[in-house]
Scaffold this active site. Structure first.
Site, mmCIF file in Angstrom:
data_model
loop_
_atom_site.group_PDB
_atom_site.id
_atom_site.type_symbol
_atom_site.label_atom_id
_atom_site.label_comp_id
_atom_site.label_asym_id
_atom_site.label_seq_id
_atom_site.Cartn_x
_atom_site.Cartn_y
_atom_site.Cartn_z
ATOM 1 N N THR A 267 -5.738 7.410 -4.473
ATOM 2 C CA THR A 267 -5.581 7.589 -3.022
ATOM 3 C C THR A 267 -4.553 8.674 -2.699
ATOM 4 O O THR A 267 -4.790 9.535 -1.852
ATOM 5 C CB THR A 267 -5.171 6.244 -2.390
ATOM 6 O OG1 THR A 267 -6.161 5.262 -2.731
ATOM 7 C CG2 THR A 267 -5.052 6.351 -0.888
ATOM 8 N N GLU B 61 0.834 -1.204 0.000
ATOM 9 C CA GLU B 61 0.000 0.000 0.000
ATOM 10 C C GLU B 61 0.872 1.260 0.000
ATOM 11 O O GLU B 61 0.525 2.272 -0.614
ATOM 12 C CB GLU B 61 -0.943 0.014 1.205
ATOM 13 C CG GLU B 61 -2.078 -0.972 1.121
ATOM 14 C CD GLU B 61 -3.178 -0.526 0.155
ATOM 15 O OE1 GLU B 61 -2.941 -0.545 -1.066
ATOM 16 O OE2 GLU B 61 -4.264 -0.150 0.598
HETATM 17 N N1 LIG Z 1 -2.052 -4.375 -8.388
HETATM 18 C C1 LIG Z 1 -1.710 -3.092 -8.358
HETATM 19 N N2 LIG Z 1 -0.414 -2.729 -8.458
HETATM 20 C C2 LIG Z 1 -0.048 -1.429 -8.449
HETATM 21 N N3 LIG Z 1 -0.900 -0.407 -8.323
HETATM 22 C C3 LIG Z 1 -2.201 -0.731 -8.210
HETATM 23 C C4 LIG Z 1 -2.668 -2.069 -8.218
HETATM 24 N N4 LIG Z 1 -4.028 -2.024 -8.084
HETATM 25 C C5 LIG Z 1 -4.369 -0.719 -7.990
HETATM 26 N N5 LIG Z 1 -3.272 0.055 -8.082
HETATM 27 C C6 LIG Z 1 -3.136 1.510 -8.074
HETATM 28 O O1 LIG Z 1 -3.052 1.908 -6.723
HETATM 29 C C7 LIG Z 1 -3.503 3.257 -6.587
HETATM 30 C C8 LIG Z 1 -4.418 3.269 -5.391
HETATM 31 O O2 LIG Z 1 -5.601 2.862 -5.819
HETATM 32 P P1 LIG Z 1 -6.632 1.917 -5.385
HETATM 33 O O3 LIG Z 1 -7.193 1.397 -6.652
HETATM 34 O O4 LIG Z 1 -6.303 1.029 -4.287
HETATM 35 O O5 LIG Z 1 -7.491 2.989 -4.750
HETATM 36 P P2 LIG Z 1 -8.901 2.774 -4.497
HETATM 37 O O6 LIG Z 1 -9.477 1.664 -5.299
HETATM 38 O O7 LIG Z 1 -9.451 4.125 -4.684
HETATM 39 O O8 LIG Z 1 -9.005 2.260 -3.037
HETATM 40 P P3 LIG Z 1 -8.930 2.992 -1.696
HETATM 41 O O9 LIG Z 1 -9.231 4.435 -1.900
HETATM 42 O O10 LIG Z 1 -9.946 2.290 -0.893
HETATM 43 O O11 LIG Z 1 -7.490 2.754 -1.320
HETATM 44 C C9 LIG Z 1 -4.182 3.604 -7.926
HETATM 45 O O12 LIG Z 1 -3.307 4.414 -8.680
HETATM 46 C C10 LIG Z 1 -4.334 2.254 -8.627
HETATM 47 O O13 LIG Z 1 -4.261 2.347 -10.034
HETATM 48 N N1 LIG Z 2 -7.467 5.539 4.952
HETATM 49 C C1 LIG Z 2 -7.083 5.676 3.563
HETATM 50 C C2 LIG Z 2 -7.895 4.682 2.791
HETATM 51 C C3 LIG Z 2 -7.595 4.651 1.358
HETATM 52 O O1 LIG Z 2 -8.346 3.636 0.810
HETATM 53 C C4 LIG Z 2 -7.374 7.095 3.070
HETATM 54 O O2 LIG Z 2 -8.448 7.573 3.376
HETATM 55 O O3 LIG Z 2 -6.535 7.685 2.392
#
Ligand SMILES: Nc1ncnc2c1ncn2[C@@H]1O[C@H](COP(=O)(O)OP(=O)(O)OP(=O)(O)O)[C@@H](O)[C@H]1O
Ligand SMILES: N[C@@H](CCO)C(=O)O
Length: 312
Positions: free
Chosen positions: A183, A130
């Site tokens: 994020t 993360e």
């Molecule tokens: N397997 C992966 N490897 C690398 N980056 C990834 C992967 N899956 C998602 N991401 C990237 O990680 C970043 C964080 O996004 P993610 O998709 O987790 O956010 P989200 O779905 O909005 O979730 P949350 O806000 O709950 O963390 C984005 O730029 C996304 O493209």
């Molecule tokens: N706690 C994190 C969660 C992201 O999925 C944020 O709000 O940035």
């Protein structure tokens, strides 16, 4: 064992007042990862499906590879691993897609290598992933993705993760507007300082939400779904958020919030019927705005990540 496939679910992080410290898992939506032993040393991502070509194949950039690398650093493994990632979650959606990839990869490799770690011991490796994907090592997606249910991260140093009770009948509706909110970008708009008044209000709501979960007190849960720290800065990035928040009150929902860093909105309801009703109301809100959305209705997933298939 030569090949293992695991699934990890979508998650709702923060859960309104619990910024970075609360999260829960939902059913059916998630990522699948297959990991195979390879004669070539090192970690390789050999296939990615469902990402529209957006995710990196470099093992040190894909959360699957980062998580597995963090795990292998803690053990004596000289072999090679090949990773196939099947994305079931939209990127930058607020449903923990980076977390789901990392957790599914860890659960698969752990099984492939004979379960050297307990499930909870995999969390630090997922948090490392993360950190790469989101710019912060938050555990409120990876913890519920791994363990299922509702999870509290009481502390990060050292990591102290507490599973919470899941009240019978509690349902979640996810409203995913078709826009991307990464994020790291969503974290950049947050205030760095919080007033004593806001800290006191937020603490009371976190305690109230945890107590409401254990007492299965839907009214207490409802009163506690109030975020004075992240929502004021982030809700302005989500068209329709305020309208949904208003529309669901008359339907009997417990409340709503921004799922993770957004743009997905989560709505908690005391039963499935109201969860479907607020899904319909949310559809109406976004039809008026003219923004396409995806809608999901789900019970709370109490299982977390699991093995789908193993091949000797
Ligand atoms: N397997 C992966 N490897 C690398 N980056 C990834 C992967 N899956 C998602 N991401 C990237 O990680 C970043 C964080 O996004 P993610 O998709 O987790 O956010 P989200 O779905 O909005 O979730 P949350 O806000 O709950 O963390 C984005 O730029 C996304 O493209
Ligand atoms: N706690 C994190 C969660 C992201 O999925 C944020 O709000 O940035």
């Amino acid at each position: 064992m030569q090949k293992v496939t695991a699934f990890a679910p979508a998650t709702v992080a923060n859960v309104s007042c619990g910024f970075d410290i609360l999260g829960f898992a939902v059913d059916d939506l998630g990522d699948k990862v297959t990991v195979s032993l390879s004669g070539n040393p090192g970690i390789r991502v050999t296939k990615i499906e469902g990402d529209k070509g957006k995710l990196p194949y470099e093992a040190d950039k894909n959360t699957c590879g980062v998580a597995i690398h963090a795990m292998l650093e803690q053990m004596d493994f000289e072999g090679g691993l090949e990773i196939e990632l099947y994305k079931g979650l939209p990127l930058g959606s607020g449903m923990g897609s980076s977390a789901a990839s990392a957790v599914a990869a860890l659960v698969a490799v752990n099984r492939l290598l004979g379960n050297p770690f307990e499930k909870k011991e995999l969390l630090p490796f997922a948090i490392e992933a993360e950190r790469i994907a989101c710019g912060a090592g938050h555990a409120d997606n990876v913890s519920p993705a791994l363990l299922g249910g509702f999870v509290l991260i009481r502390d990060y140093h050292p990591l102290d993760v507490i599973p919470l009770n899941v009240p019978r009948g509690l349902y979640c509706t996810l409203v995913h507007p078709h826009l991307v909110l990464n994020t790291s970008d969503s974290r950049s708009v947050l205030r760095r300082n919080v007033s004593l008044k806001d800290a006191t209000t937020q603490s009371g709501n976190i305690a109230g939400l945890v107590a409401g979960l254990f007492q299965e007190d839907m009214s207490l849960i409802s009163r506690s779904l109030n975020d004075v720290i992240a929502e004021p800065s982030r809700s302005v990035l989500i068209p329709g958020y305020d309208e949904v928040k208003e529309a669901i009150k008359a339907a009997g929902a417990l409340g709503c919030g921004i799922s993770g860093s957004g743009p997905t909105i989560f709505i908690l309801s005391p039963n499935e019927e109201i969860a479907w009703e607020v899904s319909r109301l949310s559809q109406q809100v976004f039809e008026k705005i003219g923004l396409p959305i995806d809608l999901y209705v789900s019970a709370i997933n109490t299982r977390g990540a699991y093995i789908i298939e193993e091949e000797q």
